[in-house]
Design a protein around this motif. Structure first.
Motif, short mmCIF file in Angstrom:
data_model
loop_
_atom_site.label_atom_id
_atom_site.label_comp_id
_atom_site.label_asym_id
_atom_site.label_seq_id
_atom_site.Cartn_x
_atom_site.Cartn_y
_atom_site.Cartn_z
N LEU A 40 35.56 41.39 36.17
CA LEU A 40 36.16 42.72 36.39
C LEU A 40 37.56 42.85 35.81
O LEU A 40 38.39 43.60 36.34
N GLN A 41 37.83 42.12 34.74
CA GLN A 41 39.15 42.13 34.10
C GLN A 41 40.28 41.91 35.12
O GLN A 41 41.40 42.41 34.97
N GLY A 42 39.96 41.16 36.18
CA GLY A 42 40.97 40.83 37.19
C GLY A 42 41.13 41.85 38.30
O GLY A 42 41.99 41.69 39.16
N TYR A 43 40.29 42.87 38.33
CA TYR A 43 40.36 43.86 39.41
C TYR A 43 39.60 43.35 40.63
O TYR A 43 38.63 42.61 40.51
N ARG A 50 37.04 49.91 49.53
CA ARG A 50 38.00 50.13 50.62
C ARG A 50 39.09 51.14 50.27
O ARG A 50 39.55 51.88 51.13
N ASN A 51 39.53 51.15 49.01
CA ASN A 51 40.63 52.02 48.61
C ASN A 51 40.17 53.21 47.78
O ASN A 51 40.95 54.12 47.52
N GLY A 52 38.94 53.15 47.28
CA GLY A 52 38.44 54.23 46.43
C GLY A 52 39.03 54.22 45.05
O GLY A 52 38.98 55.23 44.33
N SER A 53 39.58 53.07 44.64
CA SER A 53 40.15 52.96 43.30
C SER A 53 40.26 51.49 42.91
O SER A 53 40.29 50.62 43.77
N PRO A 54 40.34 51.22 41.60
CA PRO A 54 40.53 49.84 41.18
C PRO A 54 41.93 49.36 41.51
O PRO A 54 42.89 50.14 41.46
N GLU A 55 42.03 48.10 41.87
CA GLU A 55 43.32 47.50 42.18
C GLU A 55 43.31 46.08 41.64
O GLU A 55 42.34 45.34 41.86
N LYS A 56 44.34 45.71 40.91
CA LYS A 56 44.42 44.37 40.34
C LYS A 56 44.44 43.32 41.44
O LYS A 56 45.06 43.49 42.48
N GLY A 57 43.74 42.23 41.17
CA GLY A 57 43.72 41.11 42.10
C GLY A 57 44.82 40.12 41.79
O GLY A 57 45.53 40.24 40.80
N ASP A 58 44.94 39.13 42.64
CA ASP A 58 45.96 38.10 42.57
C ASP A 58 45.27 36.77 42.27
O ASP A 58 44.31 36.41 42.96
N ARG A 59 45.76 36.03 41.29
CA ARG A 59 45.16 34.73 40.94
C ARG A 59 45.15 33.76 42.12
O ARG A 59 44.34 32.85 42.16
N ASN A 60 46.06 33.94 43.05
CA ASN A 60 46.10 33.06 44.23
C ASN A 60 45.06 33.43 45.28
O ASN A 60 44.90 32.71 46.26
N LEU A 71 39.03 38.06 41.47
CA LEU A 71 40.37 38.09 42.05
C LEU A 71 40.45 39.20 43.08
O LEU A 71 39.78 40.23 42.95
N PHE A 72 41.32 39.01 44.08
CA PHE A 72 41.42 39.96 45.18
C PHE A 72 42.88 40.30 45.46
O PHE A 72 43.78 39.49 45.25
N SER A 73 43.08 41.50 45.97
CA SER A 73 44.44 41.97 46.27
C SER A 73 44.87 41.56 47.67
O SER A 73 46.05 41.67 48.01
N ALA A 76 41.91 39.54 53.15
CA ALA A 76 40.83 40.25 53.85
C ALA A 76 39.75 40.69 52.87
O ALA A 76 38.55 40.59 53.17
N ASN A 77 40.15 41.16 51.70
CA ASN A 77 39.17 41.57 50.69
C ASN A 77 38.39 40.36 50.17
O ASN A 77 37.17 40.43 49.99
N ARG A 78 39.09 39.26 49.93
CA ARG A 78 38.41 38.04 49.49
C ARG A 78 37.39 37.58 50.54
O ARG A 78 36.25 37.24 50.22
N ASP A 79 37.78 37.61 51.80
CA ASP A 79 36.88 37.17 52.87
C ASP A 79 35.67 38.09 52.99
O ASP A 79 34.56 37.62 53.22
#
Length: 152
Positions: A40-43, A50-60, A71-73, A76-79
């Motif tokens: 997902l190109q890191g989204y 949950r947000n109704g829009s793309p949001e960049k994730g975090d490598r951590n 990747l997840f922002s 909670a989203n990762r889980d």
């Protein structure tokens, strides 16, 4: 030796290897691009829901799924993804939904998306998404058939 003769000799030397090389492997189950393992190109796939829009994730904050790294922002989203990845992962592995309906693999762009019946679909670009929007149920039906035939 002249360059043309050298090239011909090189081609003849490797031609047996080319003739007996195995068929090209199928596309990966999840689209990540040629030089990356990130989906997902890191989204964040959960953010679409949950947000109704793309949001960049975090490598951590990452999770591996079907050979790709998502990747997840937020944790909670990762889980949520780890609890049910099929609910959040893009359809057709993140390949373009319109192209899949045409029996082709093309990159899906995480910025050109739509959630339909609780599933995330990506398209190549805005022009292709406009085409896809003209008959979403028809394209989904055809793409589902094509994707199943690819044994994903």
């Amino acid at each position: 030796m002249k360059p043309r003769a050298l090239l011909l000799a090189a081609l003849l030397a490797v031609s047996p290897a080319i003739a007996f090389a195995p068929a090209a492997s199928a596309e990966p189950a999840i689209y990540t691009g040629r030089f990356s393992s990130t989906a997902l190109q890191g989204y964040d796939p959960v953010a679409y829901f949950r947000n109704g829009s793309p949001e960049k994730g975090d490598r951590n904050l990452s999770a591996d799924y079907k050979g790709a790294t998502f990747l997840f922002s937020s944790a909670a989203n990762r889980d949520a993804f780890l609890a049910d990845p099929d609910a959040y992962a893009p359809q057709y592995g993140g390949y373009c939904a319109w192209a899949m309906a045409e029996g082709k693999h093309a990159k899906g762009d995480a910025r050109h998306w739509k959630i339909v019946d609780g599933k995330l679909y990506l398209n190549y670009n805005s022009d292709i998404q406009d085409k896809w929007n003209a008959d979403i149920p028809g394209f989904i039906s055809r793409a589902d058939t094509e994707w199943s035939a690819l044994n994903h």
